[in-house]
Design an enzyme around this catalytic site. Structure first.
Site, PDB file in Angstrom:
ATOM      1  CG  ASP A   1      -0.198  -0.083   2.518  1.00  0.00           C
ATOM      2  OD1 ASP A   1       1.043  -0.293   2.472  1.00  0.00           O
ATOM      3  OD2 ASP A   1      -0.825   0.072   3.568  1.00  0.00           O
TER       4      ASP A   1
ATOM      5  CG  HIS B   1      21.606   6.427 -20.006  1.00  0.00           C
ATOM      6  ND1 HIS B   1      20.716   5.968 -20.948  1.00  0.00           N
ATOM      7  CD2 HIS B   1      21.801   7.737 -20.295  1.00  0.00           C
ATOM      8  CE1 HIS B   1      20.407   6.952 -21.777  1.00  0.00           C
ATOM      9  NE2 HIS B   1      21.049   8.040 -21.403  1.00  0.00           N
TER      10      HIS B   1
ATOM     11  CG  ASP C   1      23.886  14.385 -16.048  1.00  0.00           C
ATOM     12  OD1 ASP C   1      23.109  15.285 -15.643  1.00  0.00           O
ATOM     13  OD2 ASP C   1      23.815  13.913 -17.200  1.00  0.00           O
TER      14      ASP C   1
ATOM     15  CG  ASP D   1      20.273  17.806 -17.563  1.00  0.00           C
ATOM     16  OD1 ASP D   1      21.146  17.229 -16.894  1.00  0.00           O
ATOM     17  OD2 ASP D   1      19.873  17.406 -18.673  1.00  0.00           O
TER      18      ASP D   1
ATOM     19  CG  HIS E   1      25.978  12.088 -25.654  1.00  0.00           C
ATOM     20  ND1 HIS E   1      25.901  13.466 -25.571  1.00  0.00           N
ATOM     21  CD2 HIS E   1      26.958  11.710 -24.796  1.00  0.00           C
ATOM     22  CE1 HIS E   1      26.796  13.896 -24.695  1.00  0.00           C
ATOM     23  NE2 HIS E   1      27.469  12.854 -24.223  1.00  0.00           N
TER      24      HIS E   1
ATOM     25  CG  HIS F   1      17.994  17.350 -23.525  1.00  0.00           C
ATOM     26  ND1 HIS F   1      17.379  17.912 -22.425  1.00  0.00           N
ATOM     27  CD2 HIS F   1      19.150  16.799 -23.053  1.00  0.00           C
ATOM     28  CE1 HIS F   1      18.122  17.678 -21.348  1.00  0.00           C
ATOM     29  NE2 HIS F   1      19.208  17.019 -21.697  1.00  0.00           N
TER      30      HIS F   1
ATOM     31  CG  HIS G   1      15.584  14.110 -21.914  1.00  0.00           C
ATOM     32  ND1 HIS G   1      16.001  12.846 -22.193  1.00  0.00           N
ATOM     33  CD2 HIS G   1      16.657  14.728 -21.356  1.00  0.00           C
ATOM     34  CE1 HIS G   1      17.266  12.696 -21.825  1.00  0.00           C
ATOM     35  NE2 HIS G   1      17.679  13.822 -21.302  1.00  0.00           N
TER      36      HIS G   1
ATOM     37  CD  GLU H   1      23.149  16.723 -22.379  1.00  0.00           C
ATOM     38  OE1 GLU H   1      23.595  15.719 -21.820  1.00  0.00           O
ATOM     39  OE2 GLU H   1      21.959  17.070 -22.315  1.00  0.00           O
TER      40      GLU H   1
ATOM     41  CE1 TYR I   1      30.690  10.875 -21.405  1.00  0.00           C
ATOM     42  CE2 TYR I   1      30.379  11.254 -23.767  1.00  0.00           C
ATOM     43  CZ  TYR I   1      30.076  11.561 -22.446  1.00  0.00           C
ATOM     44  OH  TYR I   1      29.179  12.546 -22.171  1.00  0.00           O
TER      45      TYR I   1
ATOM     46  NE  ARG J   1      26.628  14.150 -19.518  1.00  0.00           N
ATOM     47  CZ  ARG J   1      26.800  12.890 -19.159  1.00  0.00           C
ATOM     48  NH1 ARG J   1      27.537  12.072 -19.888  1.00  0.00           N
ATOM     49  NH2 ARG J   1      26.232  12.411 -18.061  1.00  0.00           N
TER      50      ARG J   1
ATOM     51  CD  GLU K   1      23.259  18.166 -19.128  1.00  0.00           C
ATOM     52  OE1 GLU K   1      23.631  17.275 -18.344  1.00  0.00           O
ATOM     53  OE2 GLU K   1      22.224  18.093 -19.803  1.00  0.00           O
TER      54      GLU K   1
HETATM   55  N1  GLY Z   1      20.613  14.160 -17.281  1.00  0.00           N
HETATM   56  C1  GLY Z   1      20.040  13.722 -18.472  1.00  0.00           C
HETATM   57  C2  GLY Z   1      20.662  14.364 -19.615  1.00  0.00           C
HETATM   58  O1  GLY Z   1      21.709  14.940 -19.487  1.00  0.00           O
HETATM   59  O2  GLY Z   1      20.137  14.386 -20.677  1.00  0.00           O
HETATM   60 MN    MN Z   2      20.848  16.766 -20.409  1.00  0.00          MN
HETATM   61 MN    MN Z   3      22.349  15.742 -17.624  1.00  0.00          MN
END
Ligand code: GLY
Ligand code: MN
Ligand code: MN
Length: 461
Positions: free
Chosen positions: A40, A247, A264, A275, A358, A362, A369, A409, A413, A430, A432
């Site tokens: 529950d 991820h 991140d 983000d 990548h 976004h 996103h 971002e 890698y 990275r 961002e």
């Molecule tokens: N934290 C998700 C992205 O960077 O898109």
């Molecule tokens: Mn992002």
């Molecule tokens: Mn991110």
């Protein structure tokens, strides 16, 4: 003239005008369902982003109905003292019209009785197609309307996806939304600063290792302390080589002096996401190979920032970043000119994807996103690179306008591989930030945390 409507009422009115301009009808928009975690116990409740965008209302079991005429109706849970003792206050249909500036409100228990009445005689019913189970519910209401056709009542002949309209509205943020996003980004930036200081302090005190979950706890502490309701997405805290897993969702590995830590993480504040990614040396000092790659990523981000302005296309930031990253890969020796050719060849053949696989950004808003088309739906398809070394015919990326918010971002890698200098193995970087498109360019609203090498080293030193 300035509108005296609340932002929510103004958005409902905009939506009604759009329905009217597209042949009319009724839009039916449910809030998110509560999700059971086990037994529950529920997951923490979060409203559907578009429902909240149109109502500012945060209770489950609620529905918004907007007519093309402009009338807006809410269905919500009735007051119930017994339930309110256990679960908290309910607004109730009596108080809702004044509290939310809707025209009328009813108990949600009347949904199946009222919807067929409201759909009768309407040309179209609009609802979010992606909402699980809703289509069957709408069809049941339509069946009821059709069963009354002998008395001359007409049933809507068209079902349309209201998400297309609301998503497009959400792409351009108003001043109030940007202000909330600015606050969310500031809280997240402070959390990153706190995490960097925490690592520096622990290693200075002689720790041999710091665990990823300890660093995550610092982030969460700062988010909540500053009033954020939750992280906007699961925080990534990646020690050393874990940064090469895009991820990564572990959390129990340990970070050691000499390694990089990639974080991140961003908080959600009043329904809006932030983000941010930073990559920093565990003990506060970049090694030469780490620094060389870091500088390339930082320059790539600067190039993407310069490409983010009104009139440019959203994808331009990616192309700008890829060019700088590809040049950097050649300069530092990740790629060998004698094997892959010059920077144009690296881009043409997508050889850069070995180290950068990548996109560069976004939309961000209520969802990390965020919703909204990435393609210019009103322009013809054109031939363009597919990013994999080939060509594809598709619509161009859409043109940026003030009020859009994107992330920038880029990253690098480096997994161990033959021909890749060992000094770079297992480095993942990275950087961002969140960028609001302004009248002349873009503004990074997440720069409350240092990004330059010497600034990070000074903060941690
Ligand atoms: N934290 C998700 C992205 O960077 O898109
Ligand atoms: Mn992002
Ligand atoms: Mn991110």
């Amino acid at each position: 003239m300035t509108s005296v409507l609340s932002p929510f009422a103004r958005r409902r009115s905009d939506l009604a005008s759009q329905l009217a301009a597209r042949g009319g009808g009724v839009a039916v928009i449910p809030n998110a369902a509560e999700l059971l975690r086990n037994a529950d116990t529920h997951f923490p409740y979060r409203s559907d982003s578009s429902f909240h965008y149109l109502t500012g209302f945060d209770e489950p079991d609620s529905w918004l109905v907007v007519f093309a005429t402009g009338r807006a109706v809410l269905l919500c849970r009735e007051k119930n003292l017994e339930r309110e003792i256990w679960d908290g206050m309910r607004l109730g249909p009596q108080a809702a019209p004044q509290a939310l500036a809707v025209d009328e409100a009813f108990a949600v228990g009347q949904l199946d009785e009222l919807l067929p009445q409201w759909l009768a005689g309407q040309p179209a019913v609009w609802f979010p197609f992606a909402h699980t189970g809703l289509q069957a519910q709408v069809e049941a209401w339509l069946k009821t309307v059709r069963s009354r056709s002998r008395s001359g009542i007409e049933s809507p002949s068209v079902m349309r996806d209201v998400a297309a309209l609301v998503s497009e509205m959400r792409v351009i943020k108003d001043a109030g939304e940007v202000e909330t996003m600015r606050l969310a980004a500031a809280i997240s930036a402070n959390a990153h600063v706190r995490a960097m200081r925490f690592c520096a302090d622990r290693f200075r005190a002689g720790a041999a290792a710091v665990y990823e979950y300890e660093i995550e706890a610092e982030l969460l502490h700062e988010f909540r302390r500053a009033g954020s309701q939750s992280p906007a997405y699961p925080s990534i805290v990646a020690a050393g080589s874990n940064a090469c897993v895009l991820h990564y969702s572990g959390g129990a590995a340990s970070l050691h002096p000499g390694e990089l830590c990639l974080i991140d993480a961003g908080c959600e504040l009043d329904g809006y996401a932030s983000d941010i990614t930073r990559t920093f040396p565990a003990n506060g000092k970049f090694t030469a190979p780490q620094r060389a790659l870091y500088e390339v990523v930082l320059q790539a981000q600067k190039a993407s920032q310069d490409a983010t302005r009104p009139g440019a296309r959203q994808r331009d930031a990616h192309h700008a970043a890829v060019r700088v990253l590809a040049e950097g890969m050649l300069d530092v020796g990740l790629l060998e000119r004698s094997v892959v050719g010059n920077v144009d060849a690296v881009i043409e053949t997508a050889a850069y994807r070995q180290f950068y696989m990548h996109g560069t950004g976004h939309w961000i808003g209520r969802d990390v996103h965020d919703v909204g088309d990435y393609m210019a739906s009103d322009e013809p398809a054109v031939e363009q690179p597919d990013g994999l070394g080939g060509k594809v015919v598709k619509k161009p990326s859409r043109v940026l306008q003030p009020g859009m918010v994107v992330t920038l971002e880029p990253g690098l890698y480096v997994r161990p591989a033959p021909g890749v200098p060992e000094a770079f193995w297992n480095i993942g970087i990275r950087i961002e930030d969140d960028a609001v498109v302004t009248a002349t360019g873009c503004e990074l609203i997440s720069r409350g945390v240092p990004v330059a090498v010497d600034e990070i080293e000074a903060l941690m030193g």
